[in-house]
Design an enzyme around this catalytic site. Structure first.
Site, PDB file in Angstrom:
ATOM      1  N   SER A 242       0.796  -1.086  -0.185  1.00 14.32           N
ATOM      2  CA  SER A 242      -0.028  -0.055  -0.090  1.00 14.32           C
ATOM      3  C   SER A 242       0.933   1.237   0.119  1.00 14.32           C
ATOM      4  O   SER A 242       0.643   2.452  -0.513  1.00 14.32           O
ATOM      5  CB  SER A 242      -1.037  -0.054   1.093  1.00 14.32           C
ATOM      6  OG  SER A 242      -0.214  -0.248   2.283  1.00 14.32           O
ATOM      7  N   HIS A 272      -1.829  -8.907   1.882  1.00 13.89           N
ATOM      8  CA  HIS A 272      -1.686  -7.574   2.616  1.00 13.89           C
ATOM      9  C   HIS A 272      -2.788  -7.180   3.818  1.00 13.89           C
ATOM     10  O   HIS A 272      -3.115  -8.228   4.562  1.00 13.89           O
ATOM     11  CB  HIS A 272      -1.413  -6.469   1.484  1.00 13.89           C
ATOM     12  CG  HIS A 272      -0.741  -5.265   2.197  1.00 13.89           C
ATOM     13  ND1 HIS A 272      -0.369  -5.013   3.023  1.00 13.89           N
ATOM     14  CD2 HIS A 272      -0.973  -4.268   1.552  1.00 13.89           C
ATOM     15  CE1 HIS A 272      -0.002  -3.646   3.276  1.00 13.89           C
ATOM     16  NE2 HIS A 272      -0.284  -3.092   2.263  1.00 13.89           N
ATOM     17  N   HIS A 319       5.789 -12.717   7.417  1.00 12.47           N
ATOM     18  CA  HIS A 319       6.039 -11.262   7.089  1.00 12.47           C
ATOM     19  C   HIS A 319       7.042 -11.143   6.216  1.00 12.47           C
ATOM     20  O   HIS A 319       8.130 -12.091   6.299  1.00 12.47           O
ATOM     21  CB  HIS A 319       5.983 -10.407   8.194  1.00 12.47           C
ATOM     22  CG  HIS A 319       5.979  -8.902   7.863  1.00 12.47           C
ATOM     23  ND1 HIS A 319       6.790  -7.936   7.379  1.00 12.47           N
ATOM     24  CD2 HIS A 319       4.845  -8.309   8.204  1.00 12.47           C
ATOM     25  CE1 HIS A 319       6.478  -6.909   7.219  1.00 12.47           C
ATOM     26  NE2 HIS A 319       5.128  -6.953   7.840  1.00 12.47           N
ATOM     27  N   ARG A 328       2.970  -4.909  16.864  1.00 12.01           N
ATOM     28  CA  ARG A 328       1.428  -4.567  16.953  1.00 12.01           C
ATOM     29  C   ARG A 328       0.611  -5.402  17.168  1.00 12.01           C
ATOM     30  O   ARG A 328      -0.490  -5.270  17.864  1.00 12.01           O
ATOM     31  CB  ARG A 328       1.064  -3.898  15.448  1.00 12.01           C
ATOM     32  CG  ARG A 328       2.100  -2.880  14.713  1.00 12.01           C
ATOM     33  CD  ARG A 328       1.879  -2.480  13.250  1.00 12.01           C
ATOM     34  NE  ARG A 328       2.036  -3.772  12.695  1.00 12.01           N
ATOM     35  CZ  ARG A 328       2.358  -3.832  11.330  1.00 12.01           C
ATOM     36  NH1 ARG A 328       1.686  -2.802  10.686  1.00 12.01           N
ATOM     37  NH2 ARG A 328       2.498  -5.120  10.573  1.00 12.01           N
ATOM     38  N   ASP A 374      -2.279  -8.657  11.820  1.00 11.68           N
ATOM     39  CA  ASP A 374      -3.698  -9.090  11.455  1.00 11.68           C
ATOM     40  C   ASP A 374      -3.984 -10.269  12.151  1.00 11.68           C
ATOM     41  O   ASP A 374      -5.103 -10.547  12.354  1.00 11.68           O
ATOM     42  CB  ASP A 374      -3.562  -9.367   9.832  1.00 11.68           C
ATOM     43  CG  ASP A 374      -3.453  -8.204   8.951  1.00 11.68           C
ATOM     44  OD1 ASP A 374      -3.965  -6.933   9.328  1.00 11.68           O
ATOM     45  OD2 ASP A 374      -2.287  -8.237   8.185  1.00 11.68           O
TER      46      ASP A 374
HETATM   47  N1  AMX Z   1       1.449 -19.987   6.178  1.00 12.40           N
HETATM   48  C1  AMX Z   1       1.688 -20.799   5.377  1.00 12.40           C
HETATM   49  N2  AMX Z   1       2.818 -20.624   4.266  1.00 12.40           N
HETATM   50  C2  AMX Z   1       3.427 -19.608   4.300  1.00 12.40           C
HETATM   51  C3  AMX Z   1       3.132 -18.383   5.507  1.00 12.40           C
HETATM   52  C4  AMX Z   1       2.095 -18.614   5.962  1.00 12.40           C
HETATM   53  N3  AMX Z   1       1.510 -17.992   7.012  1.00 12.40           N
HETATM   54  N4  AMX Z   1       3.767 -17.353   5.208  1.00 12.40           N
HETATM   55  C5  AMX Z   1       4.897 -17.802   4.446  1.00 12.40           C
HETATM   56  N5  AMX Z   1       4.498 -18.914   3.922  1.00 12.40           N
HETATM   57  C6  AMX Z   1       5.135 -19.589   2.487  1.00 12.40           C
HETATM   58  C7  AMX Z   1       5.150 -18.748   1.551  1.00 12.40           C
HETATM   59  O1  AMX Z   1       3.566 -19.008   0.653  1.00 12.40           O
HETATM   60  C8  AMX Z   1       6.204 -19.459   0.683  1.00 12.40           C
HETATM   61  O2  AMX Z   1       5.981 -20.458  -0.109  1.00 12.40           O
HETATM   62  P1  AMX Z   1       6.345 -21.092  -1.349  1.00 12.40           P
HETATM   63  O3  AMX Z   1       7.932 -21.059  -1.263  1.00 12.40           O
HETATM   64  O4  AMX Z   1       5.664 -22.537  -1.418  1.00 12.40           O
HETATM   65  O5  AMX Z   1       5.873 -20.356  -2.333  1.00 12.40           O
HETATM   66  C9  AMX Z   1       7.141 -19.629   1.601  1.00 12.40           C
HETATM   67  O6  AMX Z   1       6.371 -19.818   2.809  1.00 12.40           O
HETATM   68  C10 AMX Z   1       8.361 -18.533   1.688  1.00 12.40           C
HETATM   69  O7  AMX Z   1       7.545 -17.380   2.091  1.00 12.40           O
HETATM   70  P2  AMX Z   1       8.157 -16.012   2.932  1.00 12.40           P
HETATM   71  O8  AMX Z   1       9.439 -15.503   2.188  1.00 12.40           O
HETATM   72  O9  AMX Z   1       8.533 -16.614   4.251  1.00 12.40           O
HETATM   73  O10 AMX Z   1       7.199 -15.005   2.897  1.00 12.40           O
HETATM   74  P3  AMX Z   1       6.856 -14.011   1.870  1.00 12.40           P
HETATM   75  O11 AMX Z   1       7.683 -12.748   2.262  1.00 12.40           O
HETATM   76  O12 AMX Z   1       7.049 -14.365   0.482  1.00 12.40           O
HETATM   77  O13 AMX Z   1       5.428 -13.331   2.423  1.00 12.40           O
HETATM   78  C11 AMX Z   1       3.572 -12.993   3.536  1.00 12.40           C
HETATM   79  C12 AMX Z   1       4.996 -12.622   3.117  1.00 12.40           C
HETATM   80  C13 AMX Z   1       2.989 -11.873   4.659  1.00 12.40           C
HETATM   81  C14 AMX Z   1       2.602 -12.790   2.184  1.00 12.40           C
HETATM   82  C15 AMX Z   1       3.234 -14.507   4.009  1.00 12.40           C
HETATM   83  O14 AMX Z   1       4.084 -14.534   5.240  1.00 12.40           O
HETATM   84  C16 AMX Z   1       1.821 -14.599   3.883  1.00 12.40           C
HETATM   85  O15 AMX Z   1       1.424 -15.213   3.016  1.00 12.40           O
HETATM   86  N6  AMX Z   1       1.244 -14.641   5.105  1.00 12.40           N
HETATM   87  C17 AMX Z   1      -0.392 -15.090   5.398  1.00 12.40           C
HETATM   88  C18 AMX Z   1      -0.925 -13.905   5.022  1.00 12.40           C
HETATM   89  C19 AMX Z   1      -0.887 -12.468   5.805  1.00 12.40           C
HETATM   90  O16 AMX Z   1      -0.917 -12.704   6.990  1.00 12.40           O
HETATM   91  N7  AMX Z   1      -0.607 -11.629   5.106  1.00 12.40           N
HETATM   92  C20 AMX Z   1      -0.562 -10.192   6.137  1.00 12.40           C
HETATM   93  C21 AMX Z   1       0.794  -9.512   6.084  1.00 12.40           C
HETATM   94  C22 AMX Z   1       0.941  -8.146   6.870  1.00 12.40           C
HETATM   95  C23 AMX Z   1       0.009  -7.078   6.265  1.00 12.40           C
HETATM   96  O17 AMX Z   1       0.503  -6.896   5.093  1.00 12.40           O
HETATM   97  N8  AMX Z   1      -1.014  -6.737   6.960  1.00 12.40           N
END
Ligand code: AMX
Length: 442
Positions: A242, A272, A319, A328, A374
């Site tokens: 964002s 996000h 994250h 937070r 979140d």
């Molecule tokens: N549950 C399951 N798998 C997860 C995970 C979770 N909460 N977080 C990361 N992973 C997986 C990824 O999908 C990725 O898998 P892949 O290699 O098979 O594609 C692997 O772990 C490596 O990912 P990462 O480097 O640890 O995370 P990222 O930086 O690519 O993504 C985020 C970060 C937040 C998108 C991810 O942790 C996620 O999808 N979390 C759940 C959604 C969420 O809570 N989002 C809110 C974030 C905060 C915000 O912006 N408000």
């Protein structure tokens, strides 16, 4: 010129001069390496932009102009009556000016936003023309675009605005939009779920308490929650979707309305801001599958494994930058202790916190197994009766305006240019590997 604008002008001019000197004298200092895994990996941690309002540390969490969340809860001014949580007006002042405000400065800002908050009728008419099943974030983004009729920047630019005044018109747009967002959000909430209109605004209330009031909540603790909520979601340095969307779109001199609407389209993604609704959906579904009550740790464990086996993420965990529990998240746990006490859904959030990190860690691929903001926010809203979880990301969006728009004013004051990073093809990368490593194409 209002006092805040005057104060900003005094800060911005020397800062702009200082940055010119930095670029001239030290522009060749190398800041980092760009590697193939970063280019394919979402540019994580690649330094590519400057954001003044806040800085994220992977372990310690967010600092706004040097202050962490615990310090801000203590030091930012509180509401005049029974104020215990910081007023979000204060964090906007801090992010924009770089100094902690006095209570008087914060109350002046509350008054200023109250004065600027009238929303033109055509925005409400546009919302009324939409079916009720349009997602609240879609309604929110559309309403922000519809408000563009009011853009001071756009009208002034058409008349030949001088470059040196871009920041001034952007300041006006940012202040007007922030002032109006609670009214728009409350309108969306009431029309979508109750088929009625928000309560009339009360100009004697601060920005967050008035928002709670217009949404239809009179409980004082809910007002406190809104003050804390709108403070802690305000900013998370510049690279998140964002914030970056605001900066990127704004770099084309698209005005505040275009830029912030783009930000909201990014916040609406489940990785996000939409994660806040996904967390609540996920927890409620867990409870439903178990027939209600408090699940055991074993039951949560099974549910987590099932979610992962279905190829889904555990919402609220992980994250892109953080590598520890999000402060937070902790601030919200403290809110529960201070104002709520026992609550079944908050207890489930704590149990999930015990169960999920070791499981994610054991996958060997999740870089951060800890909860983000979140993971907690939704159950607090349910506690006070706001059960309509697909509205939650709108609350996040109202708060996010404070950080990204304070930064957009700085972008214009510091004359940040149009953003245009380079991109390459996989063919180009294969050729590069061959030339660097002396091997045949991979
Ligand atoms: N549950 C399951 N798998 C997860 C995970 C979770 N909460 N977080 C990361 N992973 C997986 C990824 O999908 C990725 O898998 P892949 O290699 O098979 O594609 C692997 O772990 C490596 O990912 P990462 O480097 O640890 O995370 P990222 O930086 O690519 O993504 C985020 C970060 C937040 C998108 C991810 O942790 C996620 O999808 N979390 C759940 C959604 C969420 O809570 N989002 C809110 C974030 C905060 C915000 O912006 N408000």
């Amino acid at each position: 010129m209002d006092k805040l604008k005057q104060k900003f002008a005094e800060k911005a001019a020397p800062m702009a001069a200082e940055i010119k000197t930095i670029i001239k004298e030290h522009g060749d200092v190398v800041l980092g390496d760009i590697t193939i895994d970063k280019v394919y990996g979402g540019m994580k941690s690649m330094i590519g932009m400057v954001t003044e309002t806040s800085k994220l540390d992977a372990v310690e969490g967010i600092r706004f102009r040097g202050y962490n969340i615990t310090e801000l809860r203590e030091k930012l001014p509180k509401a005049k009556i029974n104020g215990k949580e910081p007023l979000p007006e204060g964090i906007f002042y801090l992010m924009l000016i770089g100094e902690l405000p006095t209570p008087e400065q914060v109350y002046e800002l509350s008054d200023e936003w109250a004065k600027r908050s009238a929303v033109p009728q055509h925005v409400y008419n546009m919302l009324d023309s939409l079916p009720k099943n349009v997602h609240p974030m879609t309604q929110f983004s559309m309403a922000i675009l519809a408000l563009r009729t009011e853009s001071v920047f756009s009208a002034s630019y058409d008349k030949g605005l001088n470059k040196k005044d871009y920041w001034d018109a952007t300041y006006e747009d940012a202040m007007n939009l922030i002032a109006r967002l609670p009214r728009i959000a409350a309108y969306i909430y009431r029309r979508t779920y109750f088929n009625d209109k928000p309560a009339e605004p009360d100009p004697t209330l601060d920005w967050a308490a008035n928002f709670a009031h217009m949404l239809g909540f009179s409980n004082n603790d809910f007002k406190r929650l809104m003050r804390l909520y709108l403070t802690i979601h305000a900013d998370h340095e510049g690279g998140n979707v964002s914030a970056h969307a605001t900066h990127l779109v704004g770099s084309a001199l698209s005005d505040v309305y275009y830029s912030f609407s783009a930000a909201m389209n990014g916040l609406a993604g489940p990785l996000h801001g939409l994660a806040n609704q996904e967390v609540v959906k996920w927890i409620l579904q867990l409870r439903e599958e178990l027939g209600g009550g408090l699940p055991t740790k074993k039951q949560i464990e099974d549910y987590v494994y099932k979610t992962l086996a279905q190829g889904k993420v555990i919402p609220g965990y992980g994250h892109a930058v953080l590598r520890q529990t999000d402060p937070r998240f902790t601030a919200q746990q403290e809110f529960v202790k201070r104002y709520i006490g026992q609550d079944d859904l908050c207890d489930i959030v704590n149990l999930v916190y015990e169960v999920v990190p070791p499981i994610l860690e054991a996958t060997g691929k999740v870089k951060n197994p800890w909860p983000n903001v979140d993971a907690h926010s939704g159950v607090l809203l349910i506690h006070y009766g706001m059960t309509e979880y697909d509205f939650y990301t709108v609350l996040f969006g109202v708060s996010r305006a404070l950080g990204v728009l304070a930064q957009l004013i700085w972008d214009r004051a510091l004359s940040h240019p149009i953003e245009r990073p380079g991109s390459v093809t996989t063919e180009w990368i294969k050729n590069k590997i061959a030339s660097v490593k002396g091997t045949a194409k991979a």
